[in-house]
Design a protein around this motif. Structure first.
Motif, PDB file in Angstrom:
ATOM      1  N   LEU A  23       0.841  -1.192   0.000  1.00 59.63           N
ATOM      2  CA  LEU A  23       0.000   0.000   0.000  1.00 59.63           C
ATOM      3  C   LEU A  23       0.876   1.242   0.000  1.00 59.63           C
ATOM      4  O   LEU A  23       1.964   1.246   0.589  1.00 59.63           O
ATOM      5  CB  LEU A  23      -0.902   0.032   1.241  1.00 59.63           C
ATOM      6  CG  LEU A  23      -1.927  -1.087   1.401  1.00 59.63           C
ATOM      7  CD1 LEU A  23      -2.622  -0.951   2.746  1.00 59.63           C
ATOM      8  CD2 LEU A  23      -2.943  -1.051   0.267  1.00 59.63           C
ATOM      9  N   PRO A  24       0.409   2.332  -0.606  1.00 59.99           N
ATOM     10  CA  PRO A  24       1.175   3.585  -0.554  1.00 59.99           C
ATOM     11  C   PRO A  24       1.154   4.166   0.857  1.00 59.99           C
ATOM     12  O   PRO A  24       0.232   3.911   1.637  1.00 59.99           O
ATOM     13  CB  PRO A  24       0.434   4.488  -1.538  1.00 59.99           C
ATOM     14  CG  PRO A  24      -0.969   3.952  -1.561  1.00 59.99           C
ATOM     15  CD  PRO A  24      -0.835   2.472  -1.396  1.00 59.99           C
ATOM     16  N   VAL A  25       2.173   4.942   1.175  1.00 63.77           N
ATOM     17  CA  VAL A  25       2.244   5.637   2.460  1.00 63.77           C
ATOM     18  C   VAL A  25       1.460   6.934   2.354  1.00 63.77           C
ATOM     19  O   VAL A  25       1.690   7.735   1.440  1.00 63.77           O
ATOM     20  CB  VAL A  25       3.704   5.930   2.847  1.00 63.77           C
ATOM     21  CG1 VAL A  25       3.759   6.724   4.148  1.00 63.77           C
ATOM     22  CG2 VAL A  25       4.490   4.627   2.978  1.00 63.77           C
ATOM     23  N   MET A  26       0.532   7.157   3.287  1.00 62.36           N
ATOM     24  CA  MET A  26      -0.307   8.351   3.264  1.00 62.36           C
ATOM     25  C   MET A  26      -0.281   9.029   4.633  1.00 62.36           C
ATOM     26  O   MET A  26      -0.455   8.375   5.667  1.00 62.36           O
ATOM     27  CB  MET A  26      -1.745   7.988   2.878  1.00 62.36           C
ATOM     28  CG  MET A  26      -1.845   7.295   1.535  1.00 62.36           C
ATOM     29  SD  MET A  26      -3.547   6.991   1.012  1.00 62.36           S
ATOM     30  CE  MET A  26      -4.095   8.661   0.685  1.00 62.36           C
ATOM     31  N   ALA A  27      -0.065  10.326   4.635  1.00 60.70           N
ATOM     32  CA  ALA A  27      -0.014  11.084   5.887  1.00 60.70           C
ATOM     33  C   ALA A  27      -1.334  10.968   6.636  1.00 60.70           C
ATOM     34  O   ALA A  27      -2.408  11.021   6.047  1.00 60.70           O
ATOM     35  CB  ALA A  27       0.287  12.548   5.595  1.00 60.70           C
ATOM     36  N   GLY A  28      -1.233  10.774   7.952  1.00 59.89           N
ATOM     37  CA  GLY A  28      -2.408  10.727   8.799  1.00 59.89           C
ATOM     38  C   GLY A  28      -3.011   9.351   8.992  1.00 59.89           C
ATOM     39  O   GLY A  28      -3.865   9.175   9.864  1.00 59.89           O
ATOM     40  N   GLU A  29      -2.588   8.385   8.190  1.00 56.64           N
ATOM     41  CA  GLU A  29      -3.169   7.048   8.339  1.00 56.64           C
ATOM     42  C   GLU A  29      -2.626   6.368   9.588  1.00 56.64           C
ATOM     43  O   GLU A  29      -1.537   6.678  10.073  1.00 56.64           O
ATOM     44  CB  GLU A  29      -2.881   6.195   7.104  1.00 56.64           C
ATOM     45  CG  GLU A  29      -1.413   5.876   6.892  1.00 56.64           C
ATOM     46  CD  GLU A  29      -1.160   5.155   5.585  1.00 56.64           C
ATOM     47  OE1 GLU A  29      -2.124   4.665   4.965  1.00 56.64           O
ATOM     48  OE2 GLU A  29       0.019   5.077   5.164  1.00 56.64           O
ATOM     49  N   ARG A  30      -3.423   5.438  10.107  1.00 55.97           N
ATOM     50  CA  ARG A  30      -3.062   4.695  11.309  1.00 55.97           C
ATOM     51  C   ARG A  30      -3.319   3.219  11.070  1.00 55.97           C
ATOM     52  O   ARG A  30      -4.383   2.838  10.591  1.00 55.97           O
ATOM     53  CB  ARG A  30      -3.890   5.205  12.504  1.00 55.97           C
ATOM     54  CG  ARG A  30      -3.582   4.529  13.817  1.00 55.97           C
ATOM     55  CD  ARG A  30      -4.388   5.138  14.963  1.00 55.97           C
ATOM     56  NE  ARG A  30      -3.945   6.485  15.314  1.00 55.97           N
ATOM     57  CZ  ARG A  30      -4.336   7.118  16.415  1.00 55.97           C
ATOM     58  NH1 ARG A  30      -5.185   6.545  17.257  1.00 55.97           N
ATOM     59  NH2 ARG A  30      -3.901   8.337  16.673  1.00 55.97           N
ATOM     60  N   PHE A  31      -2.325   2.384  11.370  1.00 55.98           N
ATOM     61  CA  PHE A  31      -2.475   0.940  11.226  1.00 55.98           C
ATOM     62  C   PHE A  31      -2.568   0.293  12.602  1.00 55.98           C
ATOM     63  O   PHE A  31      -1.941   0.742  13.559  1.00 55.98           O
ATOM     64  CB  PHE A  31      -1.291   0.341  10.465  1.00 55.98           C
ATOM     65  CG  PHE A  31      -1.255   0.710   9.012  1.00 55.98           C
ATOM     66  CD1 PHE A  31      -1.925  -0.037   8.059  1.00 55.98           C
ATOM     67  CD2 PHE A  31      -0.547   1.831   8.600  1.00 55.98           C
ATOM     68  CE1 PHE A  31      -1.895   0.311   6.720  1.00 55.98           C
ATOM     69  CE2 PHE A  31      -0.507   2.191   7.262  1.00 55.98           C
ATOM     70  CZ  PHE A  31      -1.189   1.424   6.321  1.00 55.98           C
ATOM     71  N   LEU A  32      -3.334  -0.777  12.658  1.00 56.97           N
ATOM     72  CA  LEU A  32      -3.552  -1.507  13.895  1.00 56.97           C
ATOM     73  C   LEU A  32      -3.328  -2.987  13.619  1.00 56.97           C
ATOM     74  O   LEU A  32      -3.994  -3.568  12.753  1.00 56.97           O
ATOM     75  CB  LEU A  32      -4.990  -1.278  14.362  1.00 56.97           C
ATOM     76  CG  LEU A  32      -5.365  -1.729  15.767  1.00 56.97           C
ATOM     77  CD1 LEU A  32      -4.805  -0.727  16.764  1.00 56.97           C
ATOM     78  CD2 LEU A  32      -6.879  -1.820  15.906  1.00 56.97           C
ATOM     79  N   ALA A  33      -2.376  -3.608  14.301  1.00 55.35           N
ATOM     80  CA  ALA A  33      -2.174  -5.054  14.245  1.00 55.35           C
ATOM     81  C   ALA A  33      -2.615  -5.623  15.589  1.00 55.35           C
ATOM     82  O   ALA A  33      -2.283  -5.065  16.642  1.00 55.35           O
ATOM     83  CB  ALA A  33      -0.712  -5.393  13.983  1.00 55.35           C
ATOM     84  N   CYS A  34      -3.379  -6.709  15.557  1.00 52.26           N
ATOM     85  CA  CYS A  34      -3.925  -7.221  16.820  1.00 52.26           C
ATOM     86  C   CYS A  34      -4.108  -8.733  16.771  1.00 52.26           C
ATOM     87  O   CYS A  34      -4.293  -9.336  15.712  1.00 52.26           O
ATOM     88  CB  CYS A  34      -5.266  -6.558  17.126  1.00 52.26           C
ATOM     89  SG  CYS A  34      -6.542  -6.841  15.888  1.00 52.26           S
ATOM     90  N   SER A  35      -4.065  -9.343  17.941  1.00 53.77           N
ATOM     91  CA  SER A  35      -4.387 -10.761  18.064  1.00 53.77           C
ATOM     92  C   SER A  35      -5.901 -10.916  18.140  1.00 53.77           C
ATOM     93  O   SER A  35      -6.640  -9.942  18.339  1.00 53.77           O
ATOM     94  CB  SER A  35      -3.730 -11.344  19.329  1.00 53.77           C
ATOM     95  OG  SER A  35      -4.219 -10.708  20.494  1.00 53.77           O
TER      96      SER A  35
END
Length: 250
Positions: free
Chosen positions: A176-188
């Motif tokens: 995916l492209p890098v976009m300002a302001g985005e937030r990623f969440l990795a979770c179990s």
């Protein structure tokens, strides 16, 4: 392209389990969660093997998709080589994001094996970027069950792909492209087993910084019962500059 400014945080909770078999990594350019299984000792060791393999990719501004795949393959082999009855049948899921450079500047590589998930929050919308490698997901895809029944299906915890057990797994990877302001969440799945996507979206979009967000997510999962370990890693993109972040103790 100038460096990508990142802010990150991580939190984990034991829940109703006796110990915590989840492990996480929050060290640029890799942010990941691993959910171990196969007994107290084996599950934790399997998750730790994955995190340590991915840790070898940290320290630089970016890594590569090939390096991620090789690290996961190496961890898979290490887990399969475990000795002793307390590690028999050990395995783990993994899900995360990493900044990679495949020749055109930084991109996000979203990767996963199993039913740990990655979400993306951007412009007021939460999107699930990974598709669970699970029996229930296959039933959903085939139209045999509904989304409503999936949450309580008796086979909801059976996964079809994991590191260390079963056929040699291949990680799903999306760029995916890098976009300002985005937030990623990795979770179990300890988080998604207790909170709906709507509840997760409300907490992620509440305007808190990433450290407070991961703390709120784990706290809400605990309040909902937390039948499993709960682990969350969040990373947010700012503007070109210097990366900063913090990680809560395990």
């Amino acid at each position: 392209m100038p460096p990508v400014e990142l802010t990150w945080g991580a939190a984990t909770a034991v829940g109703q389990r006796e110990d915590n078999q989840d492990r996480y990594l929050a060290a640029p350019p890799v942010f990941a969660v691993a959910d171990g299984m196969g007994g107290h000792v084996g599950g934790a060791a399997a998750a730790e093997a994955v995190v340590e393999a991915l840790r070898s990719l940290t320290g630089g501004e970016t890594t590569t998709v090939e390096a991620i795949r090789l690290a996961l393959q190496r961890a898979d082999g290490e887990i399969r080589a475990f000795q002793g009855p307390d590690k028999a049948g050990a395995g783990t899921t993994v899900a995360g994001v990493a900044l990679v450079d495949e020749g055109n500047g930084p991109q996000w590589a979203v990767f996963h094996v199993g039913d740990s998930r990655v979400y993306r929050w951007h412009e007021g919308r939460l999107d699930q970027l990974t598709t669970d490698h699970s029996v229930v997901q296959e039933l959903l895809d085939a139209g045999y069950i509904s989304d409503a029944s999936a949450a309580t299906h008796p086979q909801r915890h059976i996964i079809t792909r994991a590191l260390g057990v079963g056929p040699r797994p291949e990680a799903d990877v999306v760029l995916l492209p890098v976009m300002a302001g985005e937030r990623f969440l990795a979770c179990s799945d300890g988080l998604t087993g207790e909170l709906s996507d709507a509840q997760i979206a409300a907490l992620v979009g509440a305007g808190n910084d990433v450290e407070k967000t991961v703390a709120r997510l784990t706290s809400e999962a605990e309040s909902a019962g937390a039948r499993d370990n709960v682990t969350v890693v969040a990373v947010q993109v700012g503007h070109p500059g210097t990366s900063t972040g913090a990680t809560a103790p395990r």
